[in-house]
Design a protein around this motif. Sequence first.
Motif, PDB file in Angstrom:
ATOM      1  N   GLU A  15       0.759  -1.217   0.094  1.00  0.00           N
ATOM      2  CA  GLU A  15      -0.141   0.149   0.003  1.00  0.00           C
ATOM      3  C   GLU A  15       0.948   1.434   0.054  1.00  0.00           C
ATOM      4  O   GLU A  15       0.404   2.206  -0.454  1.00  0.00           O
ATOM      5  CB  GLU A  15      -0.996  -0.071   1.042  1.00  0.00           C
ATOM      6  CG  GLU A  15      -2.109  -0.935   1.020  1.00  0.00           C
ATOM      7  CD  GLU A  15      -3.001  -0.761   1.994  1.00  0.00           C
ATOM      8  OE1 GLU A  15      -3.120   0.320   2.642  1.00  0.00           O
ATOM      9  OE2 GLU A  15      -4.180  -1.400   1.984  1.00  0.00           O
ATOM     10  N   GLU A  18       1.355   1.932  -3.394  1.00  0.00           N
ATOM     11  CA  GLU A  18      -0.029   1.529  -4.321  1.00  0.00           C
ATOM     12  C   GLU A  18      -0.180   2.802  -5.459  1.00  0.00           C
ATOM     13  O   GLU A  18      -0.902   2.241  -6.297  1.00  0.00           O
ATOM     14  CB  GLU A  18      -1.194   1.547  -3.543  1.00  0.00           C
ATOM     15  CG  GLU A  18      -1.591   2.951  -2.983  1.00  0.00           C
ATOM     16  CD  GLU A  18      -2.877   2.611  -1.563  1.00  0.00           C
ATOM     17  OE1 GLU A  18      -3.196   1.431  -1.905  1.00  0.00           O
ATOM     18  OE2 GLU A  18      -3.009   3.444  -0.931  1.00  0.00           O
ATOM     19  N   ASN A  19       0.246   3.811  -5.267  1.00  0.00           N
ATOM     20  CA  ASN A  19      -0.017   4.967  -6.292  1.00  0.00           C
ATOM     21  C   ASN A  19       1.070   5.085  -7.385  1.00  0.00           C
ATOM     22  O   ASN A  19       1.287   5.836  -8.266  1.00  0.00           O
ATOM     23  CB  ASN A  19      -0.204   6.171  -5.755  1.00  0.00           C
ATOM     24  CG  ASN A  19      -1.395   6.299  -4.778  1.00  0.00           C
ATOM     25  OD1 ASN A  19      -2.440   5.763  -5.049  1.00  0.00           O
ATOM     26  ND2 ASN A  19      -1.445   6.976  -3.744  1.00  0.00           N
ATOM     27  N   THR A  21       4.157   2.650  -9.889  1.00  0.00           N
ATOM     28  CA  THR A  21       4.407   1.312 -10.436  1.00  0.00           C
ATOM     29  C   THR A  21       6.075   0.794 -10.180  1.00  0.00           C
ATOM     30  O   THR A  21       6.737   1.356 -11.194  1.00  0.00           O
ATOM     31  CB  THR A  21       4.322   1.423 -11.928  1.00  0.00           C
ATOM     32  OG1 THR A  21       5.049   2.323 -12.556  1.00  0.00           O
ATOM     33  CG2 THR A  21       2.559   1.531 -12.591  1.00  0.00           C
ATOM     34  N   ASN A  63      -0.866  -5.609  -6.502  1.00  0.00           N
ATOM     35  CA  ASN A  63      -2.226  -5.266  -6.053  1.00  0.00           C
ATOM     36  C   ASN A  63      -2.556  -6.230  -4.868  1.00  0.00           C
ATOM     37  O   ASN A  63      -3.632  -6.214  -4.521  1.00  0.00           O
ATOM     38  CB  ASN A  63      -3.174  -5.512  -6.869  1.00  0.00           C
ATOM     39  CG  ASN A  63      -3.295  -4.509  -8.099  1.00  0.00           C
ATOM     40  OD1 ASN A  63      -2.708  -3.305  -7.831  1.00  0.00           O
ATOM     41  ND2 ASN A  63      -3.369  -4.702  -9.480  1.00  0.00           N
ATOM     42  N   LYS A 229     -14.831  -0.432  -1.639  1.00  0.00           N
ATOM     43  CA  LYS A 229     -14.530  -0.847  -3.183  1.00  0.00           C
ATOM     44  C   LYS A 229     -14.692   0.639  -4.007  1.00  0.00           C
ATOM     45  O   LYS A 229     -13.832   0.847  -4.858  1.00  0.00           O
ATOM     46  CB  LYS A 229     -15.492  -1.807  -3.709  1.00  0.00           C
ATOM     47  CG  LYS A 229     -15.235  -2.097  -5.145  1.00  0.00           C
ATOM     48  CD  LYS A 229     -16.373  -3.101  -5.563  1.00  0.00           C
ATOM     49  CE  LYS A 229     -16.093  -3.324  -7.285  1.00  0.00           C
ATOM     50  NZ  LYS A 229     -17.059  -4.280  -7.507  1.00  0.00           N
ATOM     51  N   GLU A 232     -11.696   2.925  -3.233  1.00  0.00           N
ATOM     52  CA  GLU A 232     -10.560   2.423  -3.929  1.00  0.00           C
ATOM     53  C   GLU A 232     -10.705   2.975  -5.380  1.00  0.00           C
ATOM     54  O   GLU A 232      -9.606   3.480  -5.999  1.00  0.00           O
ATOM     55  CB  GLU A 232     -10.345   0.799  -3.765  1.00  0.00           C
ATOM     56  CG  GLU A 232     -10.117   0.593  -2.245  1.00  0.00           C
ATOM     57  CD  GLU A 232     -10.028  -1.027  -2.453  1.00  0.00           C
ATOM     58  OE1 GLU A 232     -10.219  -1.587  -3.511  1.00  0.00           O
ATOM     59  OE2 GLU A 232      -9.685  -1.569  -1.405  1.00  0.00           O
ATOM     60  N   ALA A 233     -11.786   2.833  -5.850  1.00  0.00           N
ATOM     61  CA  ALA A 233     -11.976   3.398  -7.342  1.00  0.00           C
ATOM     62  C   ALA A 233     -11.662   4.714  -7.321  1.00  0.00           C
ATOM     63  O   ALA A 233     -11.079   5.277  -8.354  1.00  0.00           O
ATOM     64  CB  ALA A 233     -13.268   2.919  -7.789  1.00  0.00           C
ATOM     65  N   PHE A 235      -9.384   6.685  -5.577  1.00  0.00           N
ATOM     66  CA  PHE A 235      -7.939   6.906  -5.478  1.00  0.00           C
ATOM     67  C   PHE A 235      -7.387   6.316  -6.794  1.00  0.00           C
ATOM     68  O   PHE A 235      -6.459   7.001  -7.397  1.00  0.00           O
ATOM     69  CB  PHE A 235      -7.769   6.125  -4.197  1.00  0.00           C
ATOM     70  CG  PHE A 235      -7.676   7.051  -3.113  1.00  0.00           C
ATOM     71  CD1 PHE A 235      -7.108   8.267  -2.877  1.00  0.00           C
ATOM     72  CD2 PHE A 235      -8.363   6.582  -2.123  1.00  0.00           C
ATOM     73  CE1 PHE A 235      -7.275   9.033  -1.648  1.00  0.00           C
ATOM     74  CE2 PHE A 235      -8.615   7.195  -0.994  1.00  0.00           C
ATOM     75  CZ  PHE A 235      -7.951   8.466  -0.700  1.00  0.00           C
ATOM     76  N   GLU A 236      -7.854   5.107  -7.227  1.00  0.00           N
ATOM     77  CA  GLU A 236      -7.445   4.583  -8.170  1.00  0.00           C
ATOM     78  C   GLU A 236      -7.530   5.562  -9.654  1.00  0.00           C
ATOM     79  O   GLU A 236      -6.623   5.474 -10.676  1.00  0.00           O
ATOM     80  CB  GLU A 236      -7.951   3.300  -8.655  1.00  0.00           C
ATOM     81  CG  GLU A 236      -7.446   2.163  -7.700  1.00  0.00           C
ATOM     82  CD  GLU A 236      -8.235   0.729  -7.997  1.00  0.00           C
ATOM     83  OE1 GLU A 236      -9.217   0.992  -8.860  1.00  0.00           O
ATOM     84  OE2 GLU A 236      -7.689  -0.128  -7.212  1.00  0.00           O
TER      85      GLU A 236
END
Length: 277
Positions: A15, A18-19, A21, A63, A229, A232-233, A235-236
């Motif tokens: 985490e 998480e933002n 790669t 993930n 959920k 999370e969407a 932030f994603e």
Amino acid sequence: MTEQPHHDQLREAFESHENNTPDPEAVYARVQELSVKYKRRRRGAQIAAGGVLGAGLIAGAINLPAFLPANNAVTNTAAGVPAGAPASPSAAASPDTSTRDANLAAYSEAGYGYDDAGKLARLWKMNGDDRLSVKAEAGRRLLLGETLPIQPSPDEPVEEETISPTQEKQFRAFFNAGYTWDEAEKLAKIWKIADPADAKLEAGKRLLAGETLPVKPKKENVAAALENKRAEAFFEAGYDVDDAVKLAKLWKLKDAWGAKVEGGKRILAGQTLPIQP
């Protein structure tokens, strides 16, 4: 509630990136660093079989935090949290990676461990299954010069474990359906499985196959899992806490967490939000 496994330290490592790669080896180094501080000892709460974590696993499971608990009822608070008040998971840890790392580092360097996070979650009325957020909030307070209400009790290291992509999907299905450790214990008894963690895997397998489990999750946990959920969407999609505060004002919602949930709901429905991330 039964204590959770050492995968807590894995969740923290993933985490915290998480933002991004990240380079798998860099994430692996982060896992190794955190594992010394956050590993669990109790086999009854382990998630998967023992083994040595390799960089190959990291590369294929960026993930990984999704398989960890994120489904208990959420305590909503205003965007500004008083020093002594409970904090919502949405406000506990900044989405900024450096800030989150600094908060977690402050927590661990003060000698606090996984069990301490559970105690603090109860005191602050936070989600006990999301101990990463609890640790980040505690670290934030420590950096502000506050004294935590409990004394530190660091965890002892244990052997590391691995989890396969298939197991990750099974855990995700279990938690996203609103199930918790309590239901896992009940299912373990029904199916005569010694370890409730293995019951989670079996339950997730059956859920993915479209089967109905003999134990139903609590309605509030199902609702909370859906909220998480949606958050999370949010932030994603590239949005952060500041964006949530702005949206809360636009939509006349009481707090940033509600804006994250509403924003994620609209994003998942294919809608465009009134502000750009």
